[in-house]
Design a protein around this motif. Structure first.
Motif, PDB file in Angstrom:
ATOM      1  N   LEU A   1       0.813  -1.212   0.000  1.00 49.11           N
ATOM      2  CA  LEU A   1       0.000   0.000   0.000  1.00 49.11           C
ATOM      3  C   LEU A   1       0.850   1.267   0.000  1.00 49.11           C
ATOM      4  N   ILE A   2       2.009   1.221   0.647  1.00 51.60           N
ATOM      5  CA  ILE A   2       2.866   2.408   0.643  1.00 51.60           C
ATOM      6  C   ILE A   2       3.498   2.604  -0.730  1.00 51.60           C
ATOM      7  N   ALA A   3       3.910   1.531  -1.384  1.00 49.48           N
ATOM      8  CA  ALA A   3       4.414   1.654  -2.754  1.00 49.48           C
ATOM      9  C   ALA A   3       3.341   2.236  -3.666  1.00 49.48           C
ATOM     10  N   ARG A   4       2.116   1.761  -3.492  1.00 53.38           N
ATOM     11  CA  ARG A   4       1.006   2.291  -4.295  1.00 53.38           C
ATOM     12  C   ARG A   4       0.770   3.766  -3.967  1.00 53.38           C
ATOM     13  N   ALA A   5       0.889   4.140  -2.703  1.00 52.79           N
ATOM     14  CA  ALA A   5       0.688   5.534  -2.312  1.00 52.79           C
ATOM     15  C   ALA A   5       1.706   6.432  -3.011  1.00 52.79           C
ATOM     16  N   PHE A   6       2.958   6.002  -3.075  1.00 51.39           N
ATOM     17  CA  PHE A   6       3.977   6.788  -3.781  1.00 51.39           C
ATOM     18  C   PHE A   6       3.633   6.915  -5.264  1.00 51.39           C
ATOM     19  N   ARG A   7       3.184   5.822  -5.855  1.00 51.37           N
ATOM     20  CA  ARG A   7       2.862   5.858  -7.285  1.00 51.37           C
ATOM     21  C   ARG A   7       1.667   6.772  -7.551  1.00 51.37           C
ATOM     22  N   VAL A   8       0.616   6.643  -6.758  1.00 53.76           N
ATOM     23  CA  VAL A   8      -0.569   7.480  -6.957  1.00 53.76           C
ATOM     24  C   VAL A   8      -0.225   8.957  -6.758  1.00 53.76           C
ATOM     25  N   ALA A   9       0.594   9.261  -5.757  1.00 51.80           N
ATOM     26  CA  ALA A   9       0.954  10.651  -5.475  1.00 51.80           C
ATOM     27  C   ALA A   9       1.725  11.286  -6.621  1.00 51.80           C
ATOM     28  N   MET A  10       2.531  10.501  -7.341  1.00 50.75           N
ATOM     29  CA  MET A  10       3.409  11.060  -8.376  1.00 50.75           C
ATOM     30  C   MET A  10       2.865  10.960  -9.787  1.00 50.75           C
ATOM     31  N   GLN A  11       2.094   9.931 -10.098  1.00 49.86           N
ATOM     32  CA  GLN A  11       1.726   9.671 -11.480  1.00 49.86           C
ATOM     33  C   GLN A  11       0.536  10.503 -11.940  1.00 49.86           C
ATOM     34  N   GLY A  12       0.415  10.654 -13.273  1.00 47.17           N
ATOM     35  CA  GLY A  12      -0.662  11.454 -13.818  1.00 47.17           C
ATOM     36  C   GLY A  12      -0.533  12.873 -13.307  1.00 47.17           C
ATOM     37  N   ARG A  13      -1.643  13.435 -12.846  1.00 50.73           N
ATOM     38  CA  ARG A  13      -1.576  14.723 -12.158  1.00 50.73           C
ATOM     39  C   ARG A  13      -1.212  14.434 -10.709  1.00 50.73           C
ATOM     40  N   PRO A  14      -0.045  14.852 -10.238  1.00 53.99           N
ATOM     41  CA  PRO A  14       0.348  14.555  -8.859  1.00 53.99           C
ATOM     42  C   PRO A  14      -0.614  15.170  -7.845  1.00 53.99           C
ATOM     43  N   GLY A  15      -0.569  14.647  -6.632  1.00 55.13           N
ATOM     44  CA  GLY A  15      -1.446  15.157  -5.587  1.00 55.13           C
ATOM     45  C   GLY A  15      -1.240  14.420  -4.282  1.00 55.13           C
TER      46      GLY A  15
END
Length: 563
Positions: free
Chosen positions: A143-157
């Motif tokens: 879940l933490i790896a996914r959190a890093f990916r979601v935060a950075m990919q596409g439009r970051p947030g």
């Protein structure tokens, strides 16, 4: 592939941060994540303990802006989480990668409204890109790896990760996740061909740069593209470092109260190319520069997230791409240079210089505009300027020159209190660079307590407080709409210079323009966190108008309404 190791949830979590390359984080401690604090005791991570969760979250946003990797912040449950929400909102509107870890009540206590219990999916659901609550320590690496990916990919947030207290003390055997790198999205060859045709046919083109995920290479490639085709380039609200201000193709900053000639240039363009920008309310002058849903201009919108393309403005050509690959693609194309656009670029740059070179003299012994020009000439190119929100920022946008990437830290969301904590983090991250926070008096006291953080960690940041004893922006709007009916905007302030000294830093009061330079040099030479308390005449409310002039306009408008 890493080996599965048995350890507590708190240790698993910290090991994932190390695996993702986290070098520093911010926090306000809480009993809900004591196991994480214990794991951090022996970790090679720089932990900045802050004085308020809002300041800690804003520091995390600043880290995300400066590095492109998620800023990490830990807060406790309930009031800790809600106090951090301004920083989360900034990261959302500014497209900044950030992860907020929140302590949560133990799993067996949920749904009882236990002490400080909050449903974080509900609270942050409309603000964050993803909200997750970890129910099993085995899933922490995933879940933490996914959190890093979601935060950075596409439009970051921002991403929110809630951590039940018992999950952090429970042991599990699990391997670490690999380091995450965000996916870059390349434009298609047919899209670049179509873009070339649009640029070649344009007679009044303009390019607008904004958003996040920019690199030095992407900036250089955009410069090369603008030079080859003679394109005037503007930067979006608080994104001025994306293009060099001394470049002959730079058209200026499209923010609050923009150069009227630049606004007209955007309105009358036959081609508008937006790269990374959303052209939201502030840079669009309340959505007046480009018609919704179908613009008058031919619009090319380049953005890394598909859901943003066509959400507000229906483009002639939509390109889903991150800034780096797009800039590389256009810089390397071999289309024939445009002929007439070059004259437009030269004219746009001349208009920018005319607008931004020399400030008008306003009432008072302290001429803030002259101080900004002095800082413009005095500070090195890599100096970092930080600010929150208020009328004082208009002078920065108009007269300062952001010459290198990563030299402006300011919230496009317009959040007050951002400058001081952002400056503390920036100076911690880049100790060899000059970092200056400019803050209004109301703005400073939103998060000025983080000056104590600067003193605690010997972070010699310089904070310049512009004191006109009021919430100036709101007073301006009051006088325009309700002239002479002053309500809830007056402020009685402390001696900010004395405050700086009492915290353990440097403090000096500045009442005249000619005294600022020597005071600034003394602050810099002190080697301490410093506050310069600058007294601004209340009449000097904007670079172009006094308070009395704004009130007079408001009275005239009121008479016309009742006539």
């Amino acid at each position: 592939m890493s080996k599965a190791i048995r350890r507590t949830g708190g240790q698993i979590l910290v090991d994932q941060l190390i695996a993702q390359g986290v070098e520093r984080l911010t926090c306000v401690p809480g009993e809900s994540y004591l196991a994480v604090l214990d794991a951090l005791h022996d970790a090679s991570i720089d932990v900045l303990v802050c004085r308020n969760e809002g300041g800690a979250a804003m520091m995390a946003d600043a880290y995300g802006k400066l590095t492109g990797r998620p800023g990490i912040c830990f807060v406790t449950r309930g009031p800790g989480a809600t106090n951090a929400s301004p920083g989360v909102h900034i990261a959302a509107q500014d497209s900044t990668p950030m992860i907020l870890f929140i302590g949560q009540v133990a799993r067996h206590m949920r749904e009882r409204e236990a002490f400080q219990e909050v449903n974080y999916r509900q609270f942050f659901g409309g603000m964050a890109k993803w909200v997750v609550e970890v129910d099993d320590p085995v899933r922490l690496p995933e879940l933490i790896a996914r959190a890093f990916r979601v935060a950075m990919q596409g439009r970051p947030g921002p991403v929110i990760v809630a951590l039940p207290e018992d999950v952090l003390v429970e042991e599990a055997e699990v391997a670490d996740a690999a380091r995450v790198e965000p996916v870059e999205i390349w434009p298609g060859a047919p899209q670049i061909i179509e873009l070339n045709a649009l640029v070649a046919a344009a007679r009044r083109p303009i390019v607008l740069l904004g958003g996040s995920r920019w690199t030095g290479e992407a900036r250089r490639n955009m410069i090369a593209w603008s030079e080859r085709f003679g394109l005037p380039v503007a930067t979006s609200f608080r994104r001025a470092p994306l293009f060099p201000p001394d470049h002959p193709n730079y058209a200026g900053d499209l923010g609050i109260g923009p150069n009227p000639k630049l606004a007209d240039r955007v309105k009358n363009a036959d081609l508008l190319v937006m790269v990374g920008a959303r052209l939201s309310e502030m840079p669009s002058s309340s959505y007046s520069l480009v018609e919704i849903p179908t613009p008058r201009q031919k619009l090319v919108h380049v953005f890394p997230a598909a859901e943003e393309l066509g959400r507000v403005y229906q483009p002639t050509l939509a390109i889903q791409a991150t800034p780096g690959p797009f800039a590389a693609a256009v810089a390397g194309n071999s289309g024939a240079p445009a002929g007439t656009a070059a004259a437009e670029a030269a004219a746009a740059h001349a208009e920018y210089l005319e607008w931004s070179e020399t400030p008008r003299e306003l009432p008072g012994a302290f001429q803030y505009g002259e101080v900004i020009v002095w800082l413009r000439d005095r500070l090195p190119a890599d100096a970092i300027i930080c600010n929150g929100a208020g009328n004082f920022t208009i002078w920065i946008h108009r007269y300062y020159r952001f010459r290198e990437l990563g030299t402006q830290l300011a919230p496009t969301s317009g959040s007050m209190g951002y400058g001081p904590p952002a400056a503390v983090l920036a100076k911690r991250q880049f100790p060899d660079r000059v970092v200056v926070a400019l803050a209004g008096d109301g703005d400073f006291l939103m998060n000025g307590q983080e000056f104590a953080t600067a003193v605690q960690y010997d972070i010699p940041v310089i904070m310049v407080v512009l004191d006109n004893s009021m919430y100036g922006t709101i007073r301006m709007h009051q006088e325009r709409h309700y002239p002479r009916r002053v309500s809830a905007t007056r402020l009685r302030n402390p001696d900010f210079a004395a405050l700086g000294r009492d915290f353990g830093g440097f403090g000096e009061r500045v009442e005249r323009t000619e005294d600022f330079a020597s005071a600034f040099e003394r602050a810099l030479a002190s080697g301490k966190p410093a506050i310069l308390h600058c007294i601004v005449d209340p009449q000097a409310l904007t670079p172009g108008q006094t308070l009395d002039a704004i009130r007079k306009q408001g009275e005239q408008a009121s008479r016309m309404k009742t006539a």
